[in-house]
Design an enzyme around this catalytic site. Structure first.
Site, PDB file in Angstrom:
ATOM      1  N   GLY A 220      55.503   6.368  33.390  1.00  0.00           N
ATOM      2  CA  GLY A 220      54.924   6.687  34.697  1.00  0.00           C
ATOM      3  C   GLY A 220      53.836   7.711  34.484  1.00  0.00           C
TER       4      GLY A 220
ATOM      5  N   CYS B 220      48.497   9.157  34.291  1.00  0.00           N
ATOM      6  CA  CYS B 220      47.526   8.580  33.357  1.00  0.00           C
ATOM      7  C   CYS B 220      47.859   7.169  32.888  1.00  0.00           C
ATOM      8  CB  CYS B 220      47.372   9.500  32.149  1.00  0.00           C
ATOM      9  SG  CYS B 220      46.574  11.041  32.613  1.00  0.00           S
TER      10      CYS B 220
ATOM     11  N   THR C  51      38.850  10.572  32.924  1.00  0.00           N
ATOM     12  CA  THR C  51      38.971   9.289  32.224  1.00  0.00           C
ATOM     13  C   THR C  51      38.213   8.240  33.037  1.00  0.00           C
ATOM     14  OG1 THR C  51      41.117   9.988  31.428  1.00  0.00           O
ATOM     15  CG2 THR C  51      40.643   7.624  31.342  1.00  0.00           C
TER      16      THR C  51
ATOM     17  N   LYS D 102      39.403   6.850  24.955  1.00  0.00           N
ATOM     18  CA  LYS D 102      40.484   7.362  25.809  1.00  0.00           C
ATOM     19  C   LYS D 102      41.390   6.226  26.301  1.00  0.00           C
ATOM     20  CE  LYS D 102      42.916   9.985  28.464  1.00  0.00           C
ATOM     21  NZ  LYS D 102      43.921  10.897  27.954  1.00  0.00           N
TER      22      LYS D 102
ATOM     23  N   LEU E 250      45.030  15.923  26.351  1.00  0.00           N
ATOM     24  CA  LEU E 250      46.197  16.807  26.512  1.00  0.00           C
ATOM     25  C   LEU E 250      47.345  16.076  27.188  1.00  0.00           C
ATOM     26  CD1 LEU E 250      46.432  17.701  29.734  1.00  0.00           C
ATOM     27  CD2 LEU E 250      44.600  19.241  29.123  1.00  0.00           C
TER      28      LEU E 250
ATOM     29  N   GLU F 210      50.573  16.545  29.751  1.00  0.00           N
ATOM     30  CA  GLU F 210      51.193  17.460  30.699  1.00  0.00           C
ATOM     31  C   GLU F 210      52.500  17.948  30.098  1.00  0.00           C
ATOM     32  OE1 GLU F 210      51.456  15.803  34.653  1.00  0.00           O
ATOM     33  OE2 GLU F 210      49.338  15.274  34.599  1.00  0.00           O
TER      34      GLU F 210
END
Ligand code: NAD
Length: 436
Positions: free
Chosen positions: A258, A261, A121, A205, A151, A153
């Protein structure tokens, strides 16, 4: 087709394994020798459901290999993915040093046509910066493509194999054709491959992550107000989530977002805005609200119990369920605050304890299971909504705890149940249950 993936973290490893799963010969590169050795042995260094099965299968079928030798990998591949870290710099902007250093390194190695695909990113304009490095230093043609990764996590394999969409930012027909071919197996059901210019792909993004963070911060503020007016945020959530213009996802209030990302990406968008002299008011508010939310949660605890020297149990450390990732996890903020009061902290998380132990070692205590840490506890804090915490044995909890008091940062329980069970219970945006 042969591809290389540089960086075998959450994004790189999942991407590499999933490409291999479609029959593509994949070479994954990392600088961490120990990690590469683990991967060669078929061991997944992170917790990500089903990744281990796919990894072992593709190693066995010889479709994926792991190396620390960048040159060897790059020479064999036409498409080279960069899945490198872009952490937050001190000023909030994205640190591009990993990506730019790698571009310089690659420019010394490349001798024939390559497509360099950036999956990290990165701020708008990065593809152009990387392209400029190759244009200046390589004698051969190199196409730089922006291909942001969406995606999640905890669901990374599922998301990668069945993406909602693929975004490809490029102006090279040759690169676009090859990228479409590579991704074709993942979009057989008709999910779109959206082609755009590099800058728009890079911004997409940040727009996606900031919008999702915005939904969370909005609901957190709504929850705070709901509490004040005596409404129930859970009902409000259902009431608005059923409106398909709004949608029912990302409407759960809590202790704040949190992870690796959202915090850094929203701050990076704020930094991009500043750079372009634009006052992005909503993004500023999303960040402020998120910080405030964890502080409010802690302040409520302070107001309800005298924390000094108490035993506090914590369920959940990972920034969200189904991962071992603790980057920017709210649990770490709470632990740091609690340590100021010399509380005895006992924690349990199904996957993230090893990572937390590296940070706190002897300062906190790690339990063998979710009940063990409740023994003689003055209060329990719930920080991560692992499924395993959703239907606990309340009687067992009560018999173990010194006082049956729960601070729930994830609204796991029905108020009526908890009231009947006789707990003191503080959650987010709902009425307080006191047992006096
Ligand atoms: P990570 O920290 O888990 O992995 C990065 C990997 O790169 C590490 O294994 C590290 O050893 C390796 N590395 C660093 N320098 C290297 C070098 N010079 N050569 C080879 N390998 C090197 O990071 P991540 O979570 O996978 O994120 C990578 C990028 O993808 C970031 O920009 C992130 O914002 C973005 N992203 C992450 C997610 C996510 O859920 N984690 C989702 C979408 C996008």
């Amino acid at each position: 087709m042969k591809i290389a993936v540089i960086g075998t973290g959450y994004v790189g490893l999942v991407s590499g394994v999933c490409f291999a799963e479609t029959g593509v010969n994949t070479i994954c590169v990392d600088i961490q020798e120990e990690k590469v050795q683990q991967l060669k042995n078929g061991e997944v260094p992170i917790y990500e459901p089903t990744l281990d099965i796919l990894l072992k299968r593709n190693i066995k079928e010889e479709r994926i290999i792991f190396t620390t030798n960048l040159k060897e990998a790059v020479q064999q591949a036409t498409i080279i993915f960069l899945a490198l870290p872009t952490p937050e710099s001190e000023d909030g902007s994205a640190d591009l040093s990993y990506v730019l250093n790698m571009a310089n390194e690659l420019s010394q190695i490349i001798t024939d046509y390559k497509i360099i695909v950036n999956k990290s990113t990165v701020p708008v304009g990065t593809a152009a910066k990387v392209q400029a490095i190759f244009d200046k230093k390589c004698t051969t043609k190199v196409d730089v493509v922006s291909n942001p990764e969406f995606l999640r996590e905890g669901y990374a394999v599922e998301d990668f194999l069945k993406p909602d969409r693929i975004v490809i930012g490029s102006s090279s027909e040759q690169a676009i054709t090859l990228m479409k071919k590579l991704y074709a197996p993942f979009v057989r059901q008709g999910n779109p491959v959206i082609i755009m210019d590099e800058k728009s792909a890079e911004m997409t993004k940040y727009a996606a992550n900031s919008f999702l963070a915005l939904k969370i911060s909005f609901m957190n503020e709504m929850a705070n107000l709901a509490e004040k007016v005596g409404a129930d945020i859970n009902d409000i959530r259902k009431g608005i989530g059923t409106d398909n213009r709004i949608g029912n996802r990302f409407l759960f209030p809590g202790i704040g977002y949190g992870g690796s990302c959202f915090p850094k990406d929203v701050k990076a968008l704020q930094s991009i805005s500043k750079e372009y002299d634009y006052d992005f008011k909503i993004v500023n508010a999303v960040i402020d609200v998120n910080q405030k939310q964890r502080e409010l949660f802690f302040q409520r605890m302070q107001a309800k119990i005298d924390l000094q020297g108490k035993k506090i149990a914590i369920w959940g450390l990972a920034f969200k369920p189904n991962t071992d990732d603790i980057r920017e996890a709210p649990a770490l903020y709470l632990i740091d605050e609690l340590l100021k009061y010399e509380t005895k902290i006992h924690v349990y998380d199904p996957e993230a304890m090893e990572n937390v132990a590296k940070k706190y070692s002897q300062k906190i205590n790690f339990g063998g299971n979710m009940y063990e840490i409740l023994e003689n506890a003055d209060a329990l804090i719930i920080v991560t909504e692992w499924n395993t915490f959703r239907t606990p044995d309340f009687n067992k909890m009560k018999s173990l705890m010194k006082s049956p008091c729960i601070f729930d940062g994830r609204n796991l329980f029905e108020l009526q149940d908890i009231e009947e069970e006789g707990f003191e219970y503080y959650s987010i945006g709902r009425k307080e249950i006191k047992n006096d």
